[in-house]
Write an enzyme that holds these catalytic residues in place. Structure first.
Site, PDB file in Angstrom:
ATOM      1  N   SER A  62     -14.511   0.261  19.789  1.00 23.04           N
ATOM      2  CA  SER A  62     -15.066  -0.825  18.987  1.00 23.04           C
ATOM      3  C   SER A  62     -16.587  -0.888  19.150  1.00 23.04           C
ATOM      4  CB  SER A  62     -14.425  -2.152  19.408  1.00 23.04           C
ATOM      5  OG  SER A  62     -14.890  -3.204  18.605  1.00 23.04           O
TER       6      SER A  62
ATOM      7  N   LYS B 118     -17.639  -6.729  22.270  1.00 22.97           N
ATOM      8  CA  LYS B 118     -16.545  -6.167  21.474  1.00 22.97           C
ATOM      9  C   LYS B 118     -15.157  -6.362  22.092  1.00 22.97           C
ATOM     10  CE  LYS B 118     -17.811  -5.095  18.201  1.00 22.97           C
ATOM     11  NZ  LYS B 118     -18.357  -6.067  17.178  1.00 22.97           N
TER      12      LYS B 118
ATOM     13  N   HIS C  53     -22.629 -12.439  26.807  1.00 19.87           N
ATOM     14  CA  HIS C  53     -22.073 -11.149  27.238  1.00 19.87           C
ATOM     15  C   HIS C  53     -22.563 -10.798  28.644  1.00 19.87           C
ATOM     16  CE1 HIS C  53     -20.275 -10.365  23.443  1.00 19.87           C
ATOM     17  NE2 HIS C  53     -21.366 -10.049  22.796  1.00 19.87           N
TER      18      HIS C  53
HETATM   19  P1  A3P Z   1     -12.361  -3.533  16.389  1.00 20.42           P
HETATM   20  O1  A3P Z   1     -13.706  -2.906  16.247  1.00 20.42           O
HETATM   21  O2  A3P Z   1     -11.483  -2.771  17.338  1.00 20.42           O
HETATM   22  O3  A3P Z   1     -11.688  -3.795  15.090  1.00 20.42           O
HETATM   23  P2  A3P Z   1     -16.508  -9.112  19.327  1.00 20.42           P
HETATM   24  O4  A3P Z   1     -16.228 -10.334  18.539  1.00 20.42           O
HETATM   25  O5  A3P Z   1     -16.454  -9.324  20.793  1.00 20.42           O
HETATM   26  O6  A3P Z   1     -17.730  -8.414  18.853  1.00 20.42           O
HETATM   27  O7  A3P Z   1     -15.270  -8.132  19.077  1.00 20.42           O
HETATM   28  C1  A3P Z   1     -15.076  -7.512  17.845  1.00 20.42           C
HETATM   29  C2  A3P Z   1     -13.704  -6.865  17.837  1.00 20.42           C
HETATM   30  O8  A3P Z   1     -12.707  -7.908  17.734  1.00 20.42           O
HETATM   31  C3  A3P Z   1     -13.498  -5.953  16.647  1.00 20.42           C
HETATM   32  O9  A3P Z   1     -12.563  -4.965  17.087  1.00 20.42           O
HETATM   33  C4  A3P Z   1     -12.872  -6.924  15.658  1.00 20.42           C
HETATM   34  O10 A3P Z   1     -12.179  -6.310  14.605  1.00 20.42           O
HETATM   35  C5  A3P Z   1     -11.920  -7.680  16.579  1.00 20.42           C
HETATM   36  N1  A3P Z   1     -11.473  -8.956  16.016  1.00 20.42           N
HETATM   37  C6  A3P Z   1     -12.192  -9.906  15.425  1.00 20.42           C
HETATM   38  N2  A3P Z   1     -11.425 -10.922  14.996  1.00 20.42           N
HETATM   39  C7  A3P Z   1     -10.157 -10.586  15.336  1.00 20.42           C
HETATM   40  C8  A3P Z   1      -8.881 -11.215  15.156  1.00 20.42           C
HETATM   41  N3  A3P Z   1      -8.766 -12.386  14.545  1.00 20.42           N
HETATM   42  N4  A3P Z   1      -7.797 -10.583  15.639  1.00 20.42           N
HETATM   43  C9  A3P Z   1      -7.897  -9.399  16.254  1.00 20.42           C
HETATM   44  N5  A3P Z   1      -9.063  -8.755  16.455  1.00 20.42           N
HETATM   45  C10 A3P Z   1     -10.182  -9.335  15.995  1.00 20.42           C
END
Ligand code: A3P
Length: 299
Positions: free
Chosen positions: A142, A48, A112
């Site tokens: 998140s 996340k 991860h």
């Molecule tokens: P939030 O839950 O805070 O919205 P991962 O890809 O490592 O699982 O991380 C997911 C997090 O990255 C989520 O955070 C998601 O919304 C955010 N995320 C995904 N794409 C994004 C983007 N283009 N810009 C900013 N945040 C992004």
């Protein structure tokens, strides 16, 4: 869709003290013996921290800004999730190892794993690695919502209960503190580009250019602008190849909390009570006393 009940909200196992899913435990020897190739690129993060976002940026760079090519498949099929494993007997069957082995070079993969669990061949082959870190509070919030919506993960309980587990490292892929610190140390000895989610939000152009330089890619301004646009939160939120709505149907419940949830810095303030924040800060100070690593918790 019928799901193997034992995959849902199941107990976790451990590899060298790091909590991972039971299926990952079962194939750990194969993960450890994975054969990296010299031109492999690994995107490593604590869960996340902005993995999917970084994957989209990297893919856009590698495909020279070709949006159609980047929509050839879902994120987790374009970039094998190295250690992720769900047996074929389940409708969710997935093997990052198999996917990676079948993929022609140059490959980009996601993990991860904390730095000490990265298969040694990545170091032996001197592979490039992009690590993305996100401040603990937003990362935790998140992760909490992701546990709520993704039934393959354990039930998170309340935010207070989940925070306890996060602080003690009793969550999948282990301690956030050890993860970010371990990779921070490793960057001095290996080809690692260490990035921050908060920097990416603040100035995506600058951070995308860093990635381009690291990948030795020279793209013109027009392509760069296209990449910035197509990897923005608003566009990725509606991109079915990046927002996980096509995948894990019945397991990820986007009505509980969408995968593309907020994409912001400082959202933790909407979930941390004053008491929880105080407790978290005191613990954080102790855990992070032995590192030069500094995070920003607001934009
Ligand atoms: P939030 O839950 O805070 O919205 P991962 O890809 O490592 O699982 O991380 C997911 C997090 O990255 C989520 O955070 C998601 O919304 C955010 N995320 C995904 N794409 C994004 C983007 N283009 N810009 C900013 N945040 C992004």
């Amino acid at each position: 869709l019928s799901l193997d009940d034992d995959m849902l909200r199941s107990e976790t196992g451990e590899v060298q003290g790091i909590p991972v899913t039971k299926p990952i435990c079962a194939i750990w020897d194969q993960v450890w013996n994975f054969k990296a190739r010299p031109d492999d690129l690994l995107i490593a993060t604590y869960a996340k921290a902005g993995t999917t976002w970084t994957q989209e940026i990297v893919d856009m760079i590698e495909q020279n800004g070709d949006v159609e090519k980047c929509r050839r498949a879902s994120t987790y099929k374009r970039h094998p999730f190295l250690e992720w494993y769900i047996p074929d007997s389940s409708p969710l069957g997935y093997s990052g190892l198999k996917l990676a082995e079948a993929m022609p070079s140059p490959r980009t993969m996601k993990t991860h794993l904390p730095v000490q669990l990265v298969p040694p061949s990545f170091w032996e082959q001197n592979c490039k690695i992009i690590y993305v870190a996100r401040n603990a509070k937003d990362n935790l919030v998140s992760y909490y919502h992701f546990h709520r919506m993704n039934k393959v993960l354990p039930d998170p309980g309340t935010i207070e209960k989940f925070t306890e587990k996060f602080m003690s490292g009793e969550v999948l892929w282990g301690s956030w503190y050890d993860h970010v610190k371990g990779w921070w140390k490793a960057k001095d000895k290996h080809r690692i580009l260490y990035l921050f989610y908060e920097d990416m939000k603040e100035n995506p152009k600058r951070e995308i250019q860093k990635i381009m330089k690291f990948l030795e890619k020279d793209l013109d301004e027009e392509v760069l602008n296209k990449i910035i646009y197509n990897t923005s939160f608003e566009i990725m939120k509606d991109n079915p190849m990046a927002n996980y709505t096509r995948d894990f149907v019945g397991v990820m419940d986007h009505s509980v909390s969408p995968f593309m949830r907020k994409g912001a810095v400082g959202d933790w303030k909407n979930f941390f009570t004053v008491a929880l924040n105080k407790k978290f800060d005191e613990h954080y100070k102790k855990k992070m006393a032995d590192t030069s690593l500094v995070f920003r918790t607001e934009q």
